[in-house]
Design a protein around this motif. Structure first.
Motif, short mmCIF file in Angstrom:
data_model
loop_
_atom_site.label_atom_id
_atom_site.label_comp_id
_atom_site.label_asym_id
_atom_site.label_seq_id
_atom_site.Cartn_x
_atom_site.Cartn_y
_atom_site.Cartn_z
N UNK A 131 40.92 -36.89 -35.75
CA UNK A 131 40.34 -37.86 -36.68
C UNK A 131 40.82 -37.16 -38.16
N UNK A 132 41.36 -35.90 -37.80
CA UNK A 132 42.30 -34.82 -39.38
C UNK A 132 43.86 -35.67 -39.31
N UNK A 174 36.35 -41.10 -36.94
CA UNK A 174 35.75 -40.87 -38.43
C UNK A 174 35.67 -42.39 -39.34
N UNK A 175 33.70 -42.51 -39.50
CA UNK A 175 33.71 -43.35 -39.90
C UNK A 175 35.27 -44.52 -41.28
N UNK A 176 35.55 -43.47 -42.03
CA UNK A 176 36.19 -43.99 -42.76
C UNK A 176 38.16 -43.97 -42.28
N UNK A 224 28.41 -34.65 -37.12
CA UNK A 224 28.33 -35.01 -38.82
C UNK A 224 27.87 -36.23 -38.42
N UNK A 225 28.88 -37.04 -37.79
CA UNK A 225 28.62 -38.55 -37.98
C UNK A 225 27.49 -39.33 -37.15
N UNK A 233 29.96 -29.09 -36.36
CA UNK A 233 30.23 -28.92 -37.54
C UNK A 233 31.38 -29.30 -38.05
N UNK A 234 31.44 -30.89 -36.82
CA UNK A 234 33.23 -31.52 -38.05
C UNK A 234 32.30 -33.09 -37.76
N UNK A 235 33.45 -33.63 -38.58
CA UNK A 235 33.24 -34.78 -38.51
C UNK A 235 32.67 -36.04 -37.72
#
Lengths: 410, 234, 299, 246, 305
Positions: free
Chosen positions: A133-134, A157-159, A205-206, A200-202
């Motif tokens: 994602x990054x 990543x949702x964004x 969490x998502x 603990x990353x995107x």
């Protein structure tokens, strides 16, 4: 010593010069289109060539070094395979595809630079992110701004797709995966009490957010929740706590490396709860590393290895043939990204508008490994059935397919 | 035994020793005297090998040891009692002694010599198993001497043995050195405490600002007004 | 063009980071493996100003500098208690803790990071050239600040602290105060770089600021030449450009990168452009006729 | 003669070791010698006066103000400067910059420290005067670390002078000097005395101390065993015993 | 939840920390170098062990009926091979690099070490060595028993780790305290100049030091590889800094301090992960403990003042 020092310096300098000298023709690290790429005697005529005569260049970036290199390698290998299959079948309306890949080392700033390099130096027509994602999120605005389509193969990543109208996604949105997970836990496993483990990353969490949102609706009780770090190797203290909480199901987000450790340690500690994972587990590596401990683990994923679809089976066998190892979920997504992009270029042409139009018009696309792809939403997210798999006899097998639009629509 | 020829030593751009030449004969006690900063410690350090001279030669037993690694010098029979002892603080007294005989391979010999040292320094015998840093300054100095003697050295280098010791202990340490001299150990003593030093050696050199300015027998030096002036404040 | 612009933007940012660590390490003698923490704090401050408080770029930029400077003063406190290798480890720890906070506190975007950070546009130009100019103006400012500090009493005091803390105190320099000054300036410079980074990259994730980045910054300073102005600048450009240049041998680019650093340290421990490096000695021999000082007869 | 410095009943313990035991010293406007064998506690006393160490008990009064709780830089700013037994010049800086570092003493605590360049005409002039005074002009642009030991000792004094002290603590200034250099140094110290500075000298070199100092305090084993004029001290039985090792 | 079970798990974790950190401590003791590349030796050790294991296992099968036995035998062959190769690697690192950077500014050694670590990791990632993927190291408990009590249970692999660690610690103890060379090492770490002056060949001692310490790191790599059933090129990432936390907590250069610090850190981590894991990642917790401790005891737990 002095002379030796000078000598070593000269060697170092020579290495530097050699490595810096621009290669005469930018040889992309893919071998697939080699036959069609005839030796170019001079560079001058290239400019006068009509664009359709040369290979169609697709940009690709993935982490080939650093801690996530294994996934980058899978993605890159699969994309190469897809390009080869497409070219063998005649390319895009006669023009061969050429894949140009760069290593982003898993770093966003390298991805941002690489994106620009792909656009400018390599003049690609569209790009695929085979990265996390990054880096994907850092590259997306560059392509958006350059007016170029970028497909994100497996970054969740949702964004990412919200960057703009040129950014599409292949993999299932984490939110949807999470929802499907909750559906599976409640409806199929008939569980009540759930423990959640979040990487603990995107990604984690998502997923957890999607899972928890749906868990409320289907009446699950979340009795335990904890985070852990990427690369965690010691889940034992957490498992002790989970044992004390005594849930029916452990919904554990993560990738296969963490997951294989987790399921092995859970088995060692005598944890009885069913472990439910997601596509991050979906790699032959998971079964290889966890061995017998992986038996019975259920995951939600896009890749159904038992699928009757021709392309799924073709991908699995060809991949094994080409690289002498079993394909994984990350690879399947990258493969599909190339397939979808090729389809879009076949139907809509190689312009950005044409590709976008074709993607928007995509219907029930089955020429892919993780299909079928039903359609793209207005937010450029893919709608498709989500499969769940169970590990049985040392392999992933279909457990349940989820097609309920209420759950699977992003 | 020891012959030093035209030694120059630099620290960066600072020259600490200038053209120093002298000799120590077999079974002889020699003192090098000088004020603080005259270059005495530099001299000892160069003989041990902690400093490398920029010019000159050091011959030991006829062998050129100028560029020899430090540890090989110990094997040739050069032992040192450095400034303020430098015992191995976290090791026991016995271990310190064993280290003194590091070049000696036979355990029995080492133990035999350690016993000799305990006879020579009864105070160490009482503290055999104590950690060296718990010893008093004088005891540490004794230990350093005993450690140096463990190899039965051909030449014993002693650097500022009186430094930081109570006068009563200084006396005692010099008594021990006197005994050693009497038993035939060749000694090179570097000392600020000229009076005590000249009691236990036969010859002496005076070092001033990195140069040897005087060279005479101990008794002559004791009488020499220049020494007296430098040390007794005229 | 944009590709080179982006390389130049990132190169500029890393040059500032190297210069910022140089103030701490080269001037004040405090070796830190936590510079990426200040970089992160600056980036997050600026991004949050834009995203949560709707402030224009320059507000975020200066807020980043102020906030990091302030935090720098606080995080410099360990340097008053512990020294040398202990300080190296303590600063490394600070890096871990800062990244952890950004990752675990939702206000800072947590693991999902901060996204949609706007890239400012200047003079109506719709490309990154003005931004590039801005970055290099900041680089210029960082060079100027470093240079000016080295000329002021502060620079003299920092030098004194680096060389000998006791002697520094004995000429009336408050050692703790000047160490903290160095931390403030160093952190603030890195914070500004963070702001520029955030607005160019448009998205931030905590993992962008892992302590590996601190190690890279340290390597830049050491490879270039600690304590000089030219050293960190060249070091940053080389170490930044090397992986890009080595793309053509991409299979071995980090093998070569690592190998070159080892060779550098073996044969040019003073750094490429350190005061006593082969290159500088050669340059000096070419351009400057040095009068020989006669130390022999000094006394 | 007014009392410049008074160390009252100073005791200093390091772990179990008692380095100073109830030592009281007063310095008027004079050159005071502090002598004693190695390990007597002389340097410890200096370190307490200049703030590197805190006394276990006792007080240090400088010009009617207690300074033993202050930190070194504050003490230096209030008018006490020192040199070190093991020289500590700022070795990578030039001789001139070393002196400038001392000149900055009263600037370091003010905001001017950020704004003003240290090497300007207004600062270089007094720095050069100090260099001239200590006979170092010739070496102004040499790196301090490259100087021979004798000149480094002079530089330490020059740097200390630059802080404009009223009390100067010299820790073994003659160590490592040739007799010629030592004589020069003595001349310099007397000149300083003539300028009205109070000077305390730790010295090993008895000849030098006896010659230079107006009054001498003899320390041994952390206690004062004698004080008085050089002549008095020189003939004191206890001094000869402790110091000369007879 | 069971405190006893957590404690026993923590002791196993501590064992792996001990094995990695002792080598670093020994290196630091003499050279005062922050030897980051030690973690590269650790990863290489795991790689060599795995390679030897996979190479030897087929040869064990024809003679031994039981596949389990064959695998156990292969492990016990692979462990010493990995240790020796790691040891040689460590010695070479000293001879080729630190010998030349020693005595210069410590940051020079540190940066050289970082460069070397990058190089080792990148090479390991190449397909002809380990490749980019995790590889299983299925040695299980290598013939060790499972220990079960009402309060806690120790798996065979955990028994294996504790057993090997205890044996290696005993060997290190004997070497350091009962042999001539060990005495020389202790002397060299306390005062290298003086040690040389009594005849200790400091170069030999340091080479041996690197050899021994790297052997332990190689053993740690193998054991962790078996424990996690996973060997991969970047497995040195976490130890590269975690081992420093241990060494610093232990007071830089003190072997007993390192052992105490390993246990303290492992126990703290285990219980903090259980109670505060969602507040902060494990490594950040470890570093917080370190920073707080350094503020109160600036020289580590057992450091000399």
């Amino acid at each position: 010593m002095k002379k030796f020092a000078m000598l070593a310096w000269l060697v170092a300098l020579a290495v530097l010069v050699v490595s810096c000298a621009p290669a005469p023709t930018p040889v992309p690290p893919t071998k697939a289109p080699e036959p069609t790429k005839a030796p170019e005697p001079t560079k001058a005529p290239e400019a006068t060539k009509p664009p359709s005569a040369g290979p169609i260049k697709i940009g690709f970036f993935s982490p080939l070094t650093g801690p996530t290199a294994a996934d980058g390698q899978s993605a890159f290998n699969s994309a190469k395979l897809a390009v080869k299959l497409i070219n063998d079948a005649g390319g895009i309306n006669g023009a061969p595809l050429q894949l140009i890949n760069y290593d982003d080392a898993g770093k966003p700033d390298q991805a941002a630079s690489v994106a620009r390099k792909l656009i400018e130096s390599d003049k690609v027509v569209a790009a695929i992110s085979g990265a996390y994602s990054g880096p994907t999120r850092a590259a997306a605005p560059v392509f958006q701004q350059a007016g170029m389509v970028m497909l994100s193969a497996y970054a969740i990543h949702p964004e990412i797709t919200k960057v703009g109208d040129k950014i599409f996604r292949i993999g299932t949105l984490a939110d949807v995966q999470g929802k499907v997970g909750a559906e599976l836990v409640a409806k199929n496993l008939k569980a009540k009490k759930v423990a959640i483990l979040t990487i603990d990353n995107d990604y984690g969490v998502s997923l957890t957010a999607g899972f928890k949102a749906h868990a409320l609706k289907v009446g699950l009780e979340i009795i335990f929740e904890q985070k852990y770090s990427f690369g965690e190797k010691d889940f034992r203290p957490i498992i002790e706590k989970i044992k004390a909480a005594n849930p029916d199901v452990v919904y554990a987000t993560g990738y296969y490396a963490e997951a294989s450790t987790l399921v092995s340690q859970a088995k060692d500690a005598g944890l009885k709860a069913q472990i439910v994972g997601q596509e991050g587990y979906d790699s032959p590596q998971f079964i290889k590393l966890a061995g017998a401990n992986s038996e019975g683990v259920i995951i939600t994923t896009d890749l159904n290895r038992d699928s009757k679809e021709a392309m799924t089976q073709k991908f699995l066998t060809e991949y094994k043939k080409a690289y002498n190892e079993d394909a994984d979920m990350v690879g399947a997504s990258a493969f599909d990204a190339v397939q979808v992009l090729a389809y879009a270029m076949k139907t809509g042409g190689t312009t950005t508008d044409g590709i976008i139009k074709a993607l928007k018009g995509l219907k029930d696309f089955k020429d892919c490994a993780t299909g079928p792809f039903l359609r793209y939403t207005a937010d450029r997210e893919l709608v498709r059935p989500v499969s769940s798999q169970i590990v049985k006899g040392g392999a992933f097998h279909l457990y349940q397919e989820f097609t309920d639009p209420a759950v699977t629509t992003p | 035994m020891l012959q030093v020829e035209n030694l120059d030593v630099h620290y960066g751009h600072i020259q600490a020793l200038r053209d120093v030449s002298f000799a120590v004969n077999d079974n002889e006690g020699v003192a090098v005297l000088g004020a603080n900063g005259a270059g005495k410690s530099t001299l000892i350090k160069t003989l041990i090998g902690w400093n490398t001279p920029s010019r000159g030669r050091i011959l030991f037993d006829g062998k050129d040891i100028t560029r020899l690694p430090i540890w090989d010098r110990a094997a040739l029979g050069l032992a040192v009692v450095p400034e303020s002892g430098r015992v191995f603080r976290d090791l026991t007294v016995t271990q310190n002694l064993e280290l003194g005989a590091y070049t000696e391979k036979h355990r029995a010999t080492i133990q035999q010599r350690a016993r000799e040292m305990f006879d020579l320094f009864p105070v160490l015998n009482e503290r055999k198993h104590q950690i060296a840093k718990t010893l008093s300054g004088g005891e540490q100095q004794m230990l350093a001497i005993a450690r140096a003697l463990m190899t039965r050295p051909k030449l014993l280098l002693i650097d500022e043995v009186s430094m930081g010791l109570m006068p009563i202990l200084v006396k005692r340490v010099f008594e021990v050195i006197g005994q050693l001299r009497a038993s035939g150990v060749t000694i090179l003593l570097v000392e600020q405490n000229a009076y005590e030093a000249l009691q236990v050696v036969e010859r002496g050199y005076v070092l001033e600002n990195g140069k040897i300015v005087l060279n005479d027998t101990a008794s002559e030096l004791t009488q020499n007004p220049r020494v007296k002036a430098a040390y007794l404040g005229g | 063009m944009d590709y080179f612009v982006s390389l130049a933007v990132f190169a500029g940012i890393w040059v500032v980071l190297a210069l910022s660590l140089n103030i701490l390490m080269g001037f004040a003698g405090q070796v830190s493996l936590g510079q990426a923490a200040f970089f992160a704090i600056g980036a997050y401050t600026s991004a949050l100003c834009a995203l949560k408080f709707d402030q224009p770029f320059f507000v975020g930029f200066f807020a980043a500098i102020l906030v990091t400077g302030f935090v720098g003063a606080f995080l410099g406190l360990p340097s008053l208690r512990v020294r040398h290798d202990f300080l190296v480890l303590a600063t490394m720890g600070v890096n871990f803790v800062v990244v952890a906070i950004f990752k675990y506190v939702d206000f800072f975007g947590g693991a999902l990071g901060l996204i949609d950070i706007p890239t400012p546009r200047f003079f109506g130009v719709n490309n990154d050239i003005p931004y590039l100019i801005l970055v290099w103006l900041y680089v210029g400012a960082a060079i100027l600040i470093s240079w000016y500090i080295s000329k002021t009493w502060t620079g003299l005091a920092l030098n004194a602290v680096r060389i000998n803390e006791e002697a520094a105190a004995a000429v009336g320099i408050s050692v703790p105060r000047f160490k903290i000054y160095a931390f403030i300036v160093s952190a603030a410079l890195a914070g500004g770089a963070g702001s520029l980074y955030a607005h160019y990259l448009k998205s931030l994730f905590p993992d962008n600021f892992n302590f590996i980045e601190s190690i890279v910054i340290l390597s830049m300073v050491v490879v270039g030449g600690v304590g000089t102005l030219r050293g960190p600048i060249i070091g940053a450009i080389i170490l930044r450009a090397l992986p890009e240049l080595l793309r053509e041998v991409h299979d071995y680019r980090f093998t070569l990168y690592g190998g070159l650093i080892v060779l550098m340290m073996l044969f040019q421990p003073m750094g490429l452009l350190g005061d006593d490096s082969t290159l500088m000695r050669g340059l000096r021999r070419l351009f400057v006729r040095k009068e020989k000082v006669d130390y022999e007869h000094a006394a | 003669m007014s009392t410049r410095l008074e160390a009252r009943n100073i005791t200093k313990r390091f772990g179990g070791l008692e380095a100073l035991r109830g030592v009281s010293v007063t310095a008027q406007d004079e050159i005071l010698g502090l002598i004693g064998p190695n390990g007597a506690g002389k340097t410890t006393l200096f370190n307490i006066i200049c703030g590197f160490l805190r006394p276990t008990s006792g007080a240090v009064i400088f010009e009617d103000r207690a300074i033993h709780t202050k930190r070194t830089h504050e003490i230096t700013q209030s008018g006490i400067a020192r040199t070190f037994q093991i020289v500590k010049p700022f070795s990578d800086l030039t001789v001139l910059d070393n002196v400038l570092a001392g000149l900055g003493c009263h600037i370091y605590a003010t905001p001017r420290v950020f704004a003003e360049q240290y090497s300007t005409r207004t600062t270089i002039e007094p720095a050069r005067e100090i260099l001239a005074f200590t006979d170092l002009t010739k070496w102004a642009d040499t790196l301090a670390g490259n100087l021979p030991i004798g000149l480094q000792r002079k530089l330490e004094i020059a740097r200390a002078l630059a802080t404009q002290p009223r009390l100067l603590l010299l820790d073994e200034p003659a160590a490592g000097l040739t007799s010629g250099e030592a004589d020069e140094l003595a001349v310099l110290v007397r000149k300083l005395r003539a300028q009205g500075k109070t000077i305390i000298v730790i010295e090993h070199n008895m000849a030098f101390a006896m010659n230079l100092c107006q009054r001498i305090v003899v320390l041994a084993q952390g206690e004062i065993i004698a004080q008085g004029t050089p002549a008095q001290v020189q003939t004191d039985e206890r001094v000869i015993n402790a110091y000369l090792g007879h | 939840m069971s405190i006893a079970q957590n404690l026993s798990n923590a002791m196993v974790l501590a064992s792996t920390y001990i094995l990695i950190a002792i080598g670093l401590t020994m290196v630091y003791g003499v050279l005062k170098v922050l030897h980051v590349a030690h973690a590269g030796v650790y990863a290489s050790g795991a790689f060599v062990g795995l390679g030897a294991f996979n190479f030897v296992r087929p040869f064990c099968t024809p003679t031994l009926e039981d596949a389990r036995l064959a695998s156990n035998l292969a492990f016990w062959i692979s462990l010493p091979i990995a240790m020796i190769v790691s040891g040689v690697m460590g010695a070479l690192i000293y001879l080729l690099i630190y010998r030349y950077t020693w005595g210069k500014s410590p940051t020079i050694s540190l940066v050289a070490s970082v460069g070397l670590f990058t190089l080792i990791q990148d090479l390991l990632q190449k397909p002809f060595l380990l490749g980019p993927r995790q590889q299983p190291y299925p040695a299980g408990g290598a013939g060790m028993p499972r220990i079960e009590t009402p309060w806690f249970m120790i798996t065979p692999t955990q028994v294996l780790i504790l057993f090997v660690t205890l044996i290696l610690l005993a060997i290190v103890y004997v070497i350091l305290n009962r042999t001539r060379i060990g005495l020389g090492w202790q002397a060299a770490s306390l005062d290298p100049e003086m040690a040389a002056a009594v005849g200790v060949n400091v170069t030999h001692v340091i080479v041996l030091n690197f050899f021994l310490g790297s052997m332990l790191a190689g053993a740690a790599g193998v054991l962790v590889g078996v424990y996690d059933n996973m060997v991969f090129s970047t497995m040195g990432d976490v130890p590269s800094y975690k081992a420093f936390v241990v060494v610093v907590l232990g007071g830089l250069g003190s072997v007993p301090g390192t052992i105490v610090a390993s246990i303290v850190l492992a126990v703290t981590e285990t219980f903090m992960v259980a109670f505060a894991g969602s507040l902060m990642p494990r490594d950040a917790i470890a570093f917080l403990v370190l920073i707080l401790l350094l503020m109160f005891r600036p020289r580590g737990l057992l450091g000399r003042a």
